[in-house]
Design a protein around this motif. Structure first.
Motif, PDB file in Angstrom:
ATOM      1  N   LYS A   1       0.777  -1.182   0.190  1.00 16.89           N
ATOM      2  CA  LYS A   1      -0.029  -0.206  -0.135  1.00 16.89           C
ATOM      3  C   LYS A   1       0.909   1.396  -0.049  1.00 16.89           C
ATOM      4  O   LYS A   1       0.706   2.240  -0.631  1.00 16.89           O
ATOM      5  CB  LYS A   1      -0.859  -0.105   1.180  1.00 16.89           C
ATOM      6  N   ASN A   2       2.076   1.318   0.767  1.00 16.38           N
ATOM      7  CA  ASN A   2       2.887   2.428   1.015  1.00 16.38           C
ATOM      8  C   ASN A   2       3.590   2.562  -0.456  1.00 16.38           C
ATOM      9  O   ASN A   2       3.637   3.912  -0.820  1.00 16.38           O
ATOM     10  CB  ASN A   2       3.912   2.330   2.104  1.00 16.38           C
ATOM     11  N   TYR A   3       4.021   1.647  -0.983  1.00 14.52           N
ATOM     12  CA  TYR A   3       4.626   1.660  -2.357  1.00 14.52           C
ATOM     13  C   TYR A   3       3.731   2.137  -3.518  1.00 14.52           C
ATOM     14  O   TYR A   3       3.918   3.242  -4.175  1.00 14.52           O
ATOM     15  CB  TYR A   3       5.074   0.613  -2.713  1.00 14.52           C
ATOM     16  N   LEU A   4       2.431   1.665  -3.457  1.00 13.53           N
ATOM     17  CA  LEU A   4       1.419   2.272  -4.280  1.00 13.53           C
ATOM     18  C   LEU A   4       1.134   3.587  -4.398  1.00 13.53           C
ATOM     19  O   LEU A   4       1.038   4.381  -5.138  1.00 13.53           O
ATOM     20  CB  LEU A   4       0.164   1.220  -4.240  1.00 13.53           C
ATOM     21  N   GLU A   5       0.994   4.080  -2.984  1.00 14.69           N
ATOM     22  CA  GLU A   5       0.716   5.608  -2.714  1.00 14.69           C
ATOM     23  C   GLU A   5       1.754   6.348  -3.010  1.00 14.69           C
ATOM     24  O   GLU A   5       1.587   7.558  -3.828  1.00 14.69           O
ATOM     25  CB  GLU A   5       0.277   5.514  -1.234  1.00 14.69           C
ATOM     26  N   THR A   6       2.959   5.751  -3.108  1.00 13.81           N
ATOM     27  CA  THR A   6       4.155   6.635  -3.482  1.00 13.81           C
ATOM     28  C   THR A   6       4.021   6.786  -4.900  1.00 13.81           C
ATOM     29  O   THR A   6       4.398   8.028  -5.348  1.00 13.81           O
ATOM     30  CB  THR A   6       5.475   5.853  -3.077  1.00 13.81           C
ATOM     31  N   LEU A   7       3.909   5.606  -5.740  1.00 16.38           N
ATOM     32  CA  LEU A   7       3.798   5.840  -7.026  1.00 16.38           C
ATOM     33  C   LEU A   7       2.736   6.775  -7.558  1.00 16.38           C
ATOM     34  O   LEU A   7       2.885   7.531  -8.403  1.00 16.38           O
ATOM     35  CB  LEU A   7       3.465   4.335  -7.638  1.00 16.38           C
TER      36      LEU A   7
END
Length: 66
Positions: A48-54
């Motif tokens: 989720k954190n990676y997706l939000e960063t993207l």
């Protein structure tokens, strides 16, 4: 849940690679640095954190180029 997150990450990564190649260099997905371990466990929170960063990176880039 994990499959959905991975699909979203894949889709946004594909969009960046295709439509915004200048951003692709900033992704942390270099095949050389991805561990090759059978028991590697990535939890939903990390995905989720990676997706939000993207999403944030792409949104800021789009806003800056309007």
């Amino acid at each position: 849940m994990k499959a959905k997150l991975l699909l979203e990450i894949s889709n946004i990564t594909q969009e960046i690679e295709t439509d915004y190649p200048e951003l692709y260099q900033y992704l942390d997905e270099n095949p050389i640095t991805i561990p090759n371990e059978d028991n590697l466990n990535v939890d939903d929170k990390s995905l989720k954190n990676y997706l939000e960063t993207l999403k944030t990176m792409l949104k800021k880039h789009k806003e800056g180029h309007q």
